[in-house]
Design an enzyme around this catalytic site. Structure first.
Site, short mmCIF file in Angstrom:
data_model
loop_
_atom_site.label_atom_id
_atom_site.label_comp_id
_atom_site.label_asym_id
_atom_site.label_seq_id
_atom_site.Cartn_x
_atom_site.Cartn_y
_atom_site.Cartn_z
N SER A 99 0.85 -1.19 0.00
CA SER A 99 0.00 0.00 0.00
C SER A 99 0.89 1.25 0.00
CB SER A 99 -0.95 -0.03 1.20
OG SER A 99 -1.94 0.97 1.08
N ASP A 158 -8.98 -4.33 -6.46
CA ASP A 158 -8.64 -3.41 -5.37
C ASP A 158 -9.51 -2.15 -5.47
OD1 ASP A 158 -7.44 -1.74 -3.50
OD2 ASP A 158 -5.44 -2.52 -3.89
N HIS A 209 -7.73 -4.92 -1.73
CA HIS A 209 -6.46 -4.38 -1.23
C HIS A 209 -5.74 -5.35 -0.28
CE1 HIS A 209 -3.68 -1.12 -0.98
NE2 HIS A 209 -3.85 -0.93 0.32
#
Length: 826
Positions: free
Chosen positions: A685, A762, A795
């Site tokens: 991330s 995502d 994610h």
């Protein structure tokens, strides 16, 4: 004839020689075979070693993958197998504290438990006390079986609100069927299906719920919906629940409605996404028979684009009327961000708003009775930004305790550090400072003891890498006292019973975690201090005995915490960052240029990774299986070291964070036992973004390998609420957005090799980010990288066994890198 006679005459001598040879071979052949077998075994073991990474324990300076199973002394090692099966997983319990059944000020330490397939009320002070609410985790309704997914008792404990058939939505939100169970009549009543959330009124018989983005009031007296509060809910109008960006970045939950203290009013947010841009997420492997991808759309405001409009409305349950508060107050920066809502009186709502870049914080007071909105105070961020918090706490008036008017506790920066402040009356603009110093209050106040005036909170007073419990009395500002033992390193969390008499104290590390119930008002103290210095331990809820026994069986790599001196900043001030390192098993400091280093980073604004909690996970697997040092550094921009340390990255993300990672890599590269050609950086991330930005700035000088998962690569692609808090808008800061994007891919390619992984589903960091980056690599003809794409994973990358695969890939890829298996390509 001569040839014949010569041949025959030679026969006796040849026969003798053969007999002697056969006799010699009888003795030497076994020895020869044994020798061949020994050498064959040696060669075989070497081959196995090359394939499995087993090291024979030699001490030369050439790196070898270590034995994956045991250390040199035969102790068991940490591996994915024993991490994934829960060998090192601490057990934690949570308590759903509830108010006294008589609804008075007596604190009997009551909590809800679901032990032994029964939902019951128990008391931490009386082990024999039990009030059964529901005697099963399943129930029948109209002939069908249902499982209890969640359960909340009404304030008077007479009824239960049950959710079943739960379906996940985004990170925090769900949909489900809701029932009311009347424990006196033992009857279940269906409220409805496909409900987003439902919440008890303080009056114990009304329930507000959201269905199809409209709000309804369900009465448990009539067992029916008695009022429809809104009627404009749609796919783009959200009443009482957040849209995607408010759920993810603002409220950090699924609720956008708030009952008043006595249940007379219901405040709620109305979010209008009509102007927000739409993002399409294709899903490819949801159903085996699908030949076309399933296209899902999401309203996702990217940086510089339209945010959703938001309003606060207040519904009067007696008059059955609604009015809209003017939270913009005629502002030209409409729409504002609504960041927090709390009732600070029977008819007064406090609402916090900021401009879209979180530069200006405005605190509003909305009077539900008079239907007015006024500004209580306005604050500038002073070159920083306003983080979103949800910890403001109402302090009711009590003349007998010297509190003549209602007020509330908030957190504000005091000399650059976040501290507790007290505003009374509620419309006051001048706070009473309760705590101060070069340390920070974490997550605001935890509880207020109405009887004593004590406020308990979590703070970093001892160290920014620790969390201790402290107290301060509202009548004695700045006189902070300790609740937990600060003579030993510790990270604590705490939850309190309704009157703050009892608490569940959780020790999370650095040693084996435990949980205990503490009587904070006990006159008698513990004879032996363990965790709490205030109060008396009633009993341990969890001591993690199984984990303690498991730890004895394994040689877990040692983790040590430190502060790294990373040089001076542009003003000549020394940069000191929190860090920890994990030392590989069988570490030999005499080895030269031997050990690889595996850096892990997150590094996002106001984040923290270097916290002294107990954990044995992926980092320990890397240290054990690869024989590598694992290093984590919280550089500039991260939290809990004051405003100057974190806010310096504003408008220029990815720069100083990368500088600090490179400085740390330089420190480790200079160590004699570290192989400077085997230093890698991994992040997910924001950490994936920081990995690429660090490789870009470093140009292969220190970091030779990078592993980036689900990275942002261009902040124009990320959501407006998060990004603009740290970068302003692209329109205001175009140069900063370009510099902060991952753009100099030729510099990244100076590393020996790098890895990119991302999930196509995502909804947070869109796959678009990685595709943009891959396109830049193609344009520049760069080939020294690997890619792994996870179909339909979000994610967290978990769809269809993806989570195991992503970590297996990270470990094996790093193993190849450290083993020298990669050949650089351009």
């Amino acid at each position: 004839m001569n040839n014949s006679s010569n041949g025959y005459e030679s026969i006796p001598d040849e026969s003798l020689r053969i007999r002697k040879r056969d006799s010699l071979l009888r003795y030497t052949r076994p020895l020869f075979i044994i020798t061949l077998l020994v050498w064959g075994i040696v060669v075989l073991l070497k081959i196995i070693q090359n394939f499995t990474g087993i090291n024979d324990g030699n001490s030369d300076d050439k790196y070898h993958l270590p034995n994956p199973l045991v250390t040199n002394d035969g102790s068991l090692k940490v591996s994915f197998e024993n991490v994934r099966n829960g060998t090192f997983q601490p057990v934690y319990h949570s308590l759903q504290w509830i108010k006294n059944v008589n609804n008075n000020d007596d604190d009997n330490g009551l909590y809800l438990t679901d032990a032994n397939n029964t939902f019951a009320i128990r008391s931490v002070f009386d082990k024999d006390y039990e009030q059964v609410l529901l005697n099963s985790k399943t129930f029948k309704y109209q002939g069908s079986n249902f499982s209890v997914d969640s359960l909340v008792a009404s304030p008077n404990l007479e009824q239960l609100l049950i959710r079943t058939n739960t379906v996940s939505n985004w990170r925090h939100s769900t949909f489900g069927s809701y029932f009311v169970y009347d424990k006196n009549s033992e009857v279940f009543y269906l409220i409805g299906d496909n409900i987003a959330l439902a919440e008890w009124s303080p009056n114990s018989y009304d329930i507000a719920f959201v269905q199809d983005n409209d709000i309804y009031i369900y009465s448990t007296k009539a067992h029916s919906v008695v009022n429809r509060v809104t009627d404009d809910g749609s796919s783009q109008i959200f009443n009482g629940k957040p849209d995607w960006v408010y759920e993810e970045e603002v409220f950090e939950g699924d609720r956008a409605l708030w009952w008043s203290i006595d249940g007379s009013y219901l405040a709620f947010a109305r979010i209008d996404e009509t102007k927000v841009g739409e993002f399409i997420l294709p899903y490819y492997v949801q159903h085996e028979d699908d030949i076309y991808p399933e296209m899902r759309t999401i309203k996702y405001p990217k940086s510089g684009t339209n945010n959703p409009d938001i309003d606060i409305l207040i519904y009067d349950t007696y008059h059955k009327s609604t009015f809209k508060a003017d939270i913009n107050l005629g502002s030209k920066i409409s729409p504002v961000l609504l960041t927090e809502v709390i009732w600070v009186g029977n008819d007064t709502v406090l609402a916090k708003t900021t401009d879209r870049s979180s530069d200006i914080l405005t605190v509003l007071l909305i009077n539900a009775k008079e239907q007015t909105t006024n500004t209580a105070r306005v604050h500038s961020s002073d070159d920083g930004w306003w983080e979103i918090t949800h910890t403001t706490m109402f302090i009711p008036s009590d003349a007998s305790k010297g509190r003549l008017e209602d007020g509330y506790i908030d957190v504000l920066p005091i000399n650059g550090y976040n501290h507790l402040v007290y505003f009374t009356p509620s419309n006051s603009s001048k706070p009473i400072v309760l705590t101060e110093g070069s340390w920070e209050v974490v997550n605001g106040p935890s509880v207020f003891d109405n009887e004593t005036g004590d406020i308990y909170f979590i703070g970093t007073k001892k160290s920014s890498t620790e969390r201790h419990i402290y107290g301060v009395n509202i009548n004695s500002p700045k006189k902070v006292y300790e609740v937990t033992d600060t003579t030993k390193p510790g990270v604590f969390t705490i939850s309190f019973s309704s009157g703050a008499k009892a608490a569940l104290l959780t020790y999370m590390g650095p040693s084996i975690p435990y949980q205990k119930i503490v009587d904070l008002k006990a006159i008698q103290k513990d004879s032996e201090i363990r965790g709490n210095t205030k109060g008396r331990t009633l009993y341990y809820l969890e001591e993690n005995d199984i984990l303690q026994e498991n730890m004895k069986k394994y040689s877990v790599p040692v983790k040590t915490f430190d502060s790294l001196h990373l040089g001076n900043d542009s003003y000549g001030n020394e940069v000191i960052a929190n860090s920890f390192e994990i030392v590989p098993n069988d570490f030999d400091p005499k080895r030269k240029d031997y050990y690889p280093v595996f850096f892990y980073a997150y590094g996002g604004p106001n984040s923290q990774q270097v916290l002294q909690t107990f954990s044995v996970g992926f980092n320990e697997v890397v240290a054990s299986q690869l024989g590598a040092f694992v290093v984590v550094v919280d550089g500039r921009g991260t939290g809990f070291k004051g405003q100057n340390f974190r806010s310096i990255v504003r408008d220029n993300l990815g720069d100083l964070e990368a500088v600090d990672q490179i400085a740390a890599a330089s420190i480790y590269a200079s160590k004699d036992y570290i192989d400077a050609e085997k230093i890698s950086l991994f992040g997910w991330s924001y950490g994936g973004y920081l990995t690429l930005k660090t490789l870009e700035k470093d140009g292969g000088e220190h970091f030779k390998y990078g592993l980036s998962v689900a990275p942002v690569t261009d902040w124009r692609f990320y959501d407006s609420v998060y990004t603009e808090r740290y970068m302003h808008t692209p329109q205001e800061n175009s140069e900063g957005y370009f510099k902060s994007s991952v753009h100099n891919v030729t510099n990244i390619a100076e590393a020996k090799r790098f890895l990119l992984m991302h999930g196509t589903g995502d909804d947070n960091v869109h796959f678009q980010n990685s595709l943009k980056f891959l396109d830049l690599l193609d344009i520049k003809g760069i080939e020294n990288y690997d890619v792994h794409v996870f179909p339909d994973s979000d994610h967290s990358i978990r769809f269809h066994n993806a989570n195991n695969i992503v970590y297996d890939k990270l470990l094996n890829w790093a193993k190849q890198a450290f083993n020298g298996d990669f050949v650089k390509l351009r």
